[in-house]
Design a protein around this motif. Structure first.
Motif, PDB file in Angstrom:
ATOM      1  N   GLY A 292      -7.048  -1.630  -1.668  1.00 31.44           N
ATOM      2  CA  GLY A 292      -6.713  -0.907  -0.395  1.00 31.44           C
ATOM      3  C   GLY A 292      -6.397   0.687  -0.948  1.00 31.44           C
ATOM      4  N   GLU A 293      -5.387   1.279  -0.275  1.00 33.50           N
ATOM      5  CA  GLU A 293      -4.922   2.324  -0.622  1.00 33.50           C
ATOM      6  C   GLU A 293      -4.546   2.690  -1.937  1.00 33.50           C
ATOM      7  N   ASN A 294      -4.964   3.716  -2.552  1.00 27.84           N
ATOM      8  CA  ASN A 294      -4.729   4.220  -3.801  1.00 27.84           C
ATOM      9  C   ASN A 294      -5.135   3.366  -4.946  1.00 27.84           C
ATOM     10  N   ALA A 295      -6.319   2.814  -4.583  1.00 27.74           N
ATOM     11  CA  ALA A 295      -6.922   1.661  -5.460  1.00 27.74           C
ATOM     12  C   ALA A 295      -7.705   2.377  -6.840  1.00 27.74           C
ATOM     13  N   THR A 303      -2.361   8.962  -9.174  1.00 24.67           N
ATOM     14  CA  THR A 303      -2.762   7.872  -8.245  1.00 24.67           C
ATOM     15  C   THR A 303      -1.312   7.573  -7.916  1.00 24.67           C
ATOM     16  N   GLY A 304      -1.344   7.348  -6.391  1.00 24.49           N
ATOM     17  CA  GLY A 304      -0.066   6.643  -5.828  1.00 24.49           C
ATOM     18  C   GLY A 304       0.041   5.136  -5.881  1.00 24.49           C
ATOM     19  N   LYS A 305       0.817   4.723  -5.607  1.00 27.86           N
ATOM     20  CA  LYS A 305       1.014   3.228  -5.522  1.00 27.86           C
ATOM     21  C   LYS A 305       0.023   2.619  -4.555  1.00 27.86           C
ATOM     22  N   PRO A 306      -0.676   1.527  -5.334  1.00 30.77           N
ATOM     23  CA  PRO A 306      -1.730   0.774  -4.405  1.00 30.77           C
ATOM     24  C   PRO A 306      -1.017  -0.220  -3.436  1.00 30.77           C
ATOM     25  N   SER A 307      -1.547  -0.367  -2.213  1.00 31.54           N
ATOM     26  CA  SER A 307      -1.263  -1.264  -1.297  1.00 31.54           C
ATOM     27  C   SER A 307      -1.407  -2.763  -1.440  1.00 31.54           C
ATOM     28  N   GLY A 308      -2.090  -2.962  -2.391  1.00 33.24           N
ATOM     29  CA  GLY A 308      -2.541  -4.564  -2.732  1.00 33.24           C
ATOM     30  C   GLY A 308      -3.066  -4.533  -4.092  1.00 33.24           C
TER      31      GLY A 308
END
Ligand SMILES: *[C@@H]1O[C@H](CO)[C@@H](O)[C@H](O)[C@H]1NC(C)=O
Ligand SMILES: *[C@@H]1O[C@H](CO)[C@@H](O)[C@H](O)[C@H]1NC(C)=O
Ligand SMILES: *[C@@H]1O[C@H](CO)[C@@H](O)[C@H](O)[C@H]1NC(C)=O
Ligand SMILES: *[C@@H]1O[C@H](CO)[C@@H](O)[C@H](O)[C@H]1NC(C)=O
Ligand SMILES: *[C@@H]1O[C@H](CO)[C@@H](O)[C@H](O)[C@H]1NC(C)=O
Ligand SMILES: *[C@@H]1O[C@H](CO)[C@@H](O)[C@H](O)[C@H]1NC(C)=O
Ligand SMILES: CC(=O)N[C@H]1CO[C@H](CO)[C@@H](O)[C@@H]1O
Length: 358
Positions: A292-295, A303-308
């Motif tokens: 997902g986001e930030n993968a 890199t930001g925190k991943p959404s999953g």
């Protein structure tokens, strides 16, 4: 005759107790004696201190958490008992504590509201008994006790923070080391110079706390492990995905770590209502990747925190477990390190052996 018999029994009991129980008093000052760490398991003593002294670069911690099993709730609690010089461990704010014995409590309410605090202790005592242990971080108001190897409780009595209560853990699956079951002779390093012993991979747990007059009570999936090293944490780690949870009948613990030199180290654990299905650090046993986001993988500093996360875990004879974790709440996002801890929903499917091998 009778009295001779009784004294023999008492004698035997005394030997058994002294052999099983070991007391460690850990001073609050940094040790000037350079530390050595134990990385090969013995048949017992799973939860006892593993470093010889808390010098400026060694650390040893006991970690406990409970996450609510209600998917609509963000309730959780984390309690960590550290023995570490602050410099050895990057996940601390730059605070002025002199003590190497630190306790941390973090809570989140069902609506996601959080509180976290670190409390310096005036030294610590750890009593190792069989494969379990008890610990008291003096003057912090936080301690843990055990009843046999399967039941632990953490008690909290910190009037300055307005937090009081207890957290109970009843183990539902066997303990393990990074590469196998909790038996003697195992390599306890999950990565070079990082030791890991997981006393409670999954526990039926209840939390009963009062936080400044507000009740925080829930039941959930509990977990307890310990980590240690004789080297600075940042000397070895580039990225690190770790977690635990329940999906269907499976209790799982995952770990996928990238060393600074690009080498990947993994550890996979799965148990089903008791028996261990998988406990391995073989490269093929597990793969954890952000989704997902930030993968971005490998992650970079921006890199930001991943959404999953997607986890592929080899259940050996039972097939392959494919799990999706969707992050529902972030517990630690401290703004000074890249360490975050999150809560999420997990869904999974088991692909039977021989199917889906494309
Ligand atoms: C370690 O050495 C420092 C500097 O010599 C000293 O101030 C400190 O008291 C020593 N610590 C212990 C525990 O002996
Ligand atoms: C969240 O729950 C806590 C504890 O019940 C409460 O103090 C706080 O006001 C709530 N926050 C919101 C935004 O509702
Ligand atoms: C510690 O655990 C191991 C593995 O389950 C077991 O063989 C051993 O008997 C346990 N030791 C004690 C003292 O309970
Ligand atoms: C409880 O209230 C006190 C006083 O306002 C505050 O210092 C403390 O941080 C609060 N504790 C929590 C857990 O919010
Ligand atoms: C992705 O990273 C950005 C930048 O750090 C952040 O603002 C955003 O919240 C992250 N997304 C998720 C799902 O956490
Ligand atoms: C997690 O599950 C709950 C309950 O089914 C649902 O309300 C929530 O939207 C889910 N969150 C995510 C991020 O999937
Ligand atoms: C709480 C925590 O971060 N525990 C860590 C202990 O070490 C293992 C292996 O390095 C990690 O998987 C855990 O994350």
């Amino acid at each position: 005759m009778a009295s001779a018999h009784i004294s023999w029994l008492l004698g035997a009991l005394w030997v058994a107790l002294t052999a099983a129980t070991r007391v460690y008093n850990i001073p609050s000052a940094v040790s000037n004696t350079s530390s050595t760490a134990l990385f090969t398991s013995t048949a017992t003593c799973l939860d006892e201190p593993k470093i010889s002294a808390v010098d400026a670069s060694a650390f040893d911690w006991w970690y406990f958490d409970v996450v609510s099993t209600d998917p609509t709730s963000l309730a959780s609690v984390v309690v960590v008992f550290y023995t570490t010089a602050p410099a050895a461990f990057p996940f601390f704010p730059p605070f002025p504590f002199e003590s190497v014995t630190l306790a941390q409590i973090s809570v989140s309410f069902p609506n996601g509201t959080q509180f976290s605090s670190i409390i310096p202790a005036d030294g610590a005592t750890v009593v190792s008994d069989g494969n379990a242990s008890s610990g008291d971080w003096h003057g912090s108001g936080l301690k843990w006790t055990h009843h046999g190897d399967l039941v632990y409780s953490v008690s909290v009595d910190v009037p300055d923070l307005g937090i009081i209560g207890s957290i109970r853990f009843r183990s539902i699956v066997p303990a393990h080391y990074p590469c196998g079951p909790a038996v003697g002779g195992q390599d306890m390093q999950v990565a070079p110079h990082i030791g890991w012993a997981n006393a409670l991979p999954d526990a039926a747990s209840t939390v009963e706390l009062i936080v400044n007059g507000t009740k925080l009570a829930f039941s959930g999936a509990g977990y307890h492990d310990k980590n240690w090293s004789d080297q600075l944490f940042t000397a070895n780690v580039a990225s690190w995905y770790w977690g635990h949870g329940r999906v269907g009948p499976y209790s799982i613990v995952w770990f996928d770590y990238l060393a600074l030199d690009g080498t990947e180290h993994v550890s996979a654990y799965a148990a089903q209502n008791g028996p261990i299905l998988a406990a391995s650090c073989d490269f093929t046993s597990i793969r954890v990747r952000p989704t997902g986001e930030n993968a971005t993988y490998p992650p970079v500093r921006r890199t930001g925190k991943p959404s999953g996360y997607h986890i592929t875990l080899d259940l050996v004879d039972a097939g392959t477990l494919e799990v999706d974790v969707l992050v529902t709440g972030t517990l630690v996002d401290d703004g000074f390190s890249e360490y975050t801890r999150s809560i999420g929903n997990m869904t999974g499917v088991v692909v039977p052996r021989g199917k889906g091998a494309v």
